[in-house]
Write a protein that holds these residues in place. Structure first.
Motif, PDB file in Angstrom:
ATOM      1  N   THR A  50     -51.082  73.604  10.758  1.00 20.77           N
ATOM      2  CA  THR A  50     -51.871  73.327   9.542  1.00 20.77           C
ATOM      3  C   THR A  50     -53.373  73.332   9.778  1.00 20.77           C
ATOM      4  O   THR A  50     -54.138  73.475   8.824  1.00 20.77           O
ATOM      5  N   THR A  51     -53.802  73.208  11.021  1.00 17.08           N
ATOM      6  CA  THR A  51     -55.243  73.235  11.300  1.00 17.08           C
ATOM      7  C   THR A  51     -55.704  74.612  11.777  1.00 17.08           C
ATOM      8  O   THR A  51     -56.699  75.144  11.301  1.00 17.08           O
ATOM      9  N   GLN A  52     -54.960  75.209  12.700  1.00 21.38           N
ATOM     10  CA  GLN A  52     -55.330  76.506  13.248  1.00 21.38           C
ATOM     11  C   GLN A  52     -54.826  77.663  12.375  1.00 21.38           C
ATOM     12  O   GLN A  52     -55.464  78.710  12.305  1.00 21.38           O
ATOM     13  N   GLY A  53     -53.686  77.459  11.718  1.00 23.82           N
ATOM     14  CA  GLY A  53     -53.105  78.515  10.878  1.00 23.82           C
ATOM     15  C   GLY A  53     -54.081  79.121   9.885  1.00 23.82           C
ATOM     16  O   GLY A  53     -54.212  80.345   9.808  1.00 23.82           O
ATOM     17  N   PRO A  54     -54.795  78.284   9.099  1.00 18.33           N
ATOM     18  CA  PRO A  54     -55.757  78.857   8.148  1.00 18.33           C
ATOM     19  C   PRO A  54     -56.898  79.619   8.824  1.00 18.33           C
ATOM     20  O   PRO A  54     -57.408  80.592   8.265  1.00 18.33           O
ATOM     21  N   LEU A  55     -57.282  79.198  10.024  1.00 17.44           N
ATOM     22  CA  LEU A  55     -58.361  79.888  10.742  1.00 17.44           C
ATOM     23  C   LEU A  55     -57.898  81.268  11.216  1.00 17.44           C
ATOM     24  O   LEU A  55     -58.661  82.230  11.170  1.00 17.44           O
ATOM     25  N   ILE A  56     -56.647  81.359  11.655  1.00 18.93           N
ATOM     26  CA  ILE A  56     -56.101  82.666  12.037  1.00 18.93           C
ATOM     27  C   ILE A  56     -55.937  83.523  10.792  1.00 18.93           C
ATOM     28  O   ILE A  56     -56.306  84.698  10.782  1.00 18.93           O
ATOM     29  N   GLU A  57     -55.375  82.942   9.718  1.00 14.07           N
ATOM     30  CA  GLU A  57     -55.168  83.688   8.469  1.00 14.07           C
ATOM     31  C   GLU A  57     -56.445  84.381   8.006  1.00 14.07           C
ATOM     32  O   GLU A  57     -56.416  85.531   7.572  1.00 14.07           O
ATOM     33  N   HIS A  58     -57.568  83.699   8.097  1.00 11.93           N
ATOM     34  CA  HIS A  58     -58.839  84.213   7.578  1.00 11.93           C
ATOM     35  C   HIS A  58     -59.748  84.806   8.662  1.00 11.93           C
ATOM     36  O   HIS A  58     -60.918  85.079   8.390  1.00 11.93           O
ATOM     37  N   HIS A  59     -59.236  85.006   9.875  1.00 12.63           N
ATOM     38  CA  HIS A  59     -60.055  85.552  10.957  1.00 12.63           C
ATOM     39  C   HIS A  59     -60.566  86.940  10.547  1.00 12.63           C
ATOM     40  O   HIS A  59     -59.825  87.743   9.977  1.00 12.63           O
ATOM     41  N   PRO A  60     -61.830  87.242  10.829  1.00 11.22           N
ATOM     42  CA  PRO A  60     -62.402  88.524  10.396  1.00 11.22           C
ATOM     43  C   PRO A  60     -61.715  89.761  10.958  1.00 11.22           C
ATOM     44  O   PRO A  60     -61.846  90.851  10.396  1.00 11.22           O
ATOM     45  N   ARG A  61     -60.938  89.630  12.032  1.00  6.80           N
ATOM     46  CA  ARG A  61     -60.238  90.798  12.571  1.00  6.80           C
ATOM     47  C   ARG A  61     -59.011  91.180  11.727  1.00  6.80           C
ATOM     48  O   ARG A  61     -58.407  92.214  11.971  1.00  6.80           O
ATOM     49  N   PHE A  62     -58.673  90.335  10.753  1.00  6.42           N
ATOM     50  CA  PHE A  62     -57.563  90.624   9.838  1.00  6.42           C
ATOM     51  C   PHE A  62     -58.138  90.815   8.434  1.00  6.42           C
ATOM     52  O   PHE A  62     -58.263  89.860   7.673  1.00  6.42           O
ATOM     53  N   PRO A  63     -58.535  92.035   8.077  1.00  9.31           N
ATOM     54  CA  PRO A  63     -59.243  92.262   6.810  1.00  9.31           C
ATOM     55  C   PRO A  63     -58.433  91.898   5.554  1.00  9.31           C
ATOM     56  O   PRO A  63     -59.020  91.607   4.522  1.00  9.31           O
ATOM     57  N   ARG A  64     -57.110  91.876   5.649  1.00 12.78           N
ATOM     58  CA  ARG A  64     -56.281  91.483   4.501  1.00 12.78           C
ATOM     59  C   ARG A  64     -55.553  90.176   4.772  1.00 12.78           C
ATOM     60  O   ARG A  64     -54.529  89.903   4.175  1.00 12.78           O
ATOM     61  N   ARG A  65     -56.084  89.409   5.706  1.00 12.03           N
ATOM     62  CA  ARG A  65     -55.514  88.147   6.153  1.00 12.03           C
ATOM     63  C   ARG A  65     -54.198  88.380   6.905  1.00 12.03           C
ATOM     64  O   ARG A  65     -53.750  89.507   7.035  1.00 12.03           O
ATOM     65  N   VAL A  66     -53.603  87.293   7.401  1.00 12.85           N
ATOM     66  CA  VAL A  66     -52.427  87.429   8.252  1.00 12.85           C
ATOM     67  C   VAL A  66     -51.578  86.161   8.193  1.00 12.85           C
ATOM     68  O   VAL A  66     -52.094  85.075   7.909  1.00 12.85           O
TER      69      VAL A  66
END
Length: 173
Positions: free
Chosen positions: A72-88
């Protein structure tokens, strides 16, 4: 695409989930080359992710303790990481044995979910590619258990599990 589920004699349902996609531009994922895992910086530290698409993008990491994983803390940061242009979707996989894992998934746009079929497939594919898992794996999520089969690179991923109604409702438009 079109899915053709097969009802097994046991009453479980098997679905051909298609072949995983590893080409970064097809996932989509910003990378200069194709690798087994990719280091990504999150909150000042590098984490190793298996990155692939099962029709939707997934980033899977191996953790020691699924209950303590920073979903719940790191998941959103990975989801919105700039290397994933459509999120992940961010998956957290604890390997219990070569044929059994525990999994939690932070789904893009939804948060942590009780289960994720494509996430279970992505986790098994990542584990097989890294030499951690065999071709047939039981995946335990908080919502239940799935059986995933992936014999290798050119094969589709097969997912077997219960098919149950989880909601029924009406909406007045």
């Amino acid at each position: 695409g079109v899915i053709h589920p097969r009802i097994e004699p046991s009453g479980l349902v098997t679905v051909d989930m298609g072949r995983p996609e590893f080409e970064p531009r097809e996932i989509p994922f910003e990378a200069n080359d194709r690798r087994l895992t990719y280091p990504i910086e999150i909150e000042g530290r590098l984490i190793e992710l298996g990155v692939l698409s099962m029709g939707n993008p997934h980033a899977v990491q191996v953790v020691r303790d699924i209950d303590a994983a920073p979903v719940t803390t790191q998941g959103p940061l990975i989801e919105h990481h700039p290397r994933f242009p459509r999120r992940v979707n961010a998956g957290y996989m604890q390997v219990i044995g070569r044929d059994f894992i525990r999994l939690r998934v932070w789904e893009r746009g939804a948060g942590e979910t009780l289960a994720c079929g494509t996430g279970a497939c992505a986790a098994v594919v990542t584990g097989v590619r890294r030499g951690l898992l065999d071709a047939d794996v039981r995946v335990q999520t908080r919502g239940g258990e799935l059986a995933i089969r992936w014999p290798g690179e050119d094969a589709p991923v097969m997912m077997t599990g219960d098919a149950v109604r989880v909601f029924q409702g009406e909406i007045d438009l």
